[in-house]
Write an enzyme that holds these catalytic residues in place. Sequence first.
Site, PDB file in Angstrom:
ATOM      1  N   SER A 213       0.864  -1.171   0.000  1.00 39.81           N
ATOM      2  CA  SER A 213       0.000   0.000   0.000  1.00 39.81           C
ATOM      3  C   SER A 213       0.902   1.222   0.000  1.00 39.81           C
ATOM      4  O   SER A 213       2.101   1.114   0.319  1.00 39.81           O
ATOM      5  CB  SER A 213      -0.871  -0.005   1.268  1.00 39.81           C
ATOM      6  OG  SER A 213      -1.486   1.245   1.487  1.00 39.81           O
TER       7      SER A 213
ATOM      8  N   TYR B 278      -2.297  -1.942  10.400  1.00 37.66           N
ATOM      9  CA  TYR B 278      -2.249  -2.031   8.943  1.00 37.66           C
ATOM     10  C   TYR B 278      -0.969  -1.390   8.419  1.00 37.66           C
ATOM     11  O   TYR B 278      -0.251  -1.977   7.600  1.00 37.66           O
ATOM     12  CB  TYR B 278      -3.480  -1.340   8.361  1.00 37.66           C
ATOM     13  CG  TYR B 278      -3.596  -1.349   6.855  1.00 37.66           C
ATOM     14  CD1 TYR B 278      -4.197  -2.423   6.192  1.00 37.66           C
ATOM     15  CD2 TYR B 278      -3.153  -0.270   6.097  1.00 37.66           C
ATOM     16  CE1 TYR B 278      -4.328  -2.421   4.809  1.00 37.66           C
ATOM     17  CE2 TYR B 278      -3.279  -0.267   4.713  1.00 37.66           C
ATOM     18  CZ  TYR B 278      -3.872  -1.336   4.082  1.00 37.66           C
ATOM     19  OH  TYR B 278      -4.004  -1.328   2.709  1.00 37.66           O
TER      20      TYR B 278
END
Length: 256
Positions: free
Chosen positions: A138, A151
């Site tokens: 990401s 995350y």
Amino acid sequence: MNLDGKICIITGGASGIGFEIAKKFAAAGGKVAIADINVDAAKTAAKSLGEGHLGVDMDVTEPDAVQRGVDKVIDAHGRVDVLLSNAGIQMVKRVEEFTLEEWRKVVSIHLDGAFLTSKAVLPHMYKQGSGTILYMGSVHSQEASALKAPYVAAKHGLMGLARTIAKEGGEKGVRTNVICPGFVKTPLVEKQIPEQARDLGLSEEEVVNRVMLGETVDKQFTTVEDVAHTALFLATFPSNALTGQSIVVSHGWRMD
């Protein structure tokens, strides 16, 4: 860009970004094994791709389940050429509000899952002298945002894992890279909009335009197609000239 019958395992491949990549790989001539914790969805998704594709039951946080899934692919095809570790979840809250159980769940699916699936396929790739491992990172592999501590930590960890395997596997013909999308408007992201609006004291429109898209060049979400094109490029890249790298797909949110 042609996969020429290469055997490709995609975790979390029954829906969302994973399934879009599965479709792209199949269209490029790959044989896809969709590995998902929802085995019925995995089998349905694989069937929709046509003949020669598999749906495999796999909980990426369980070593035995990962090994069984990879063994099924090896039994069916005798090799594995591409692993895309894509399975993931998201929870949105402040650091002090996370329980240890929640922290471990997010980190385990993203980071333990990448480790376990890599560990299972690497002996086969080393034996055949070639292979590609891709991790779904990401922009949060390189940046941080509020409310996403486990995350962000897990996505940063993928960079270290990819670079280590690139160093260890290069002389054996194995390369690794990390795909780093910006915000992709999947159900996972859509769920975050009201959650972040509540926690940040913003309207949902402000979350989209300021938090999610504020640093992009065109105020556009990254699409699943954008990510799938990038995955195919990396899966078909012909040499170790491109290994241990992160490829950001974010409409200019992050520029390296």
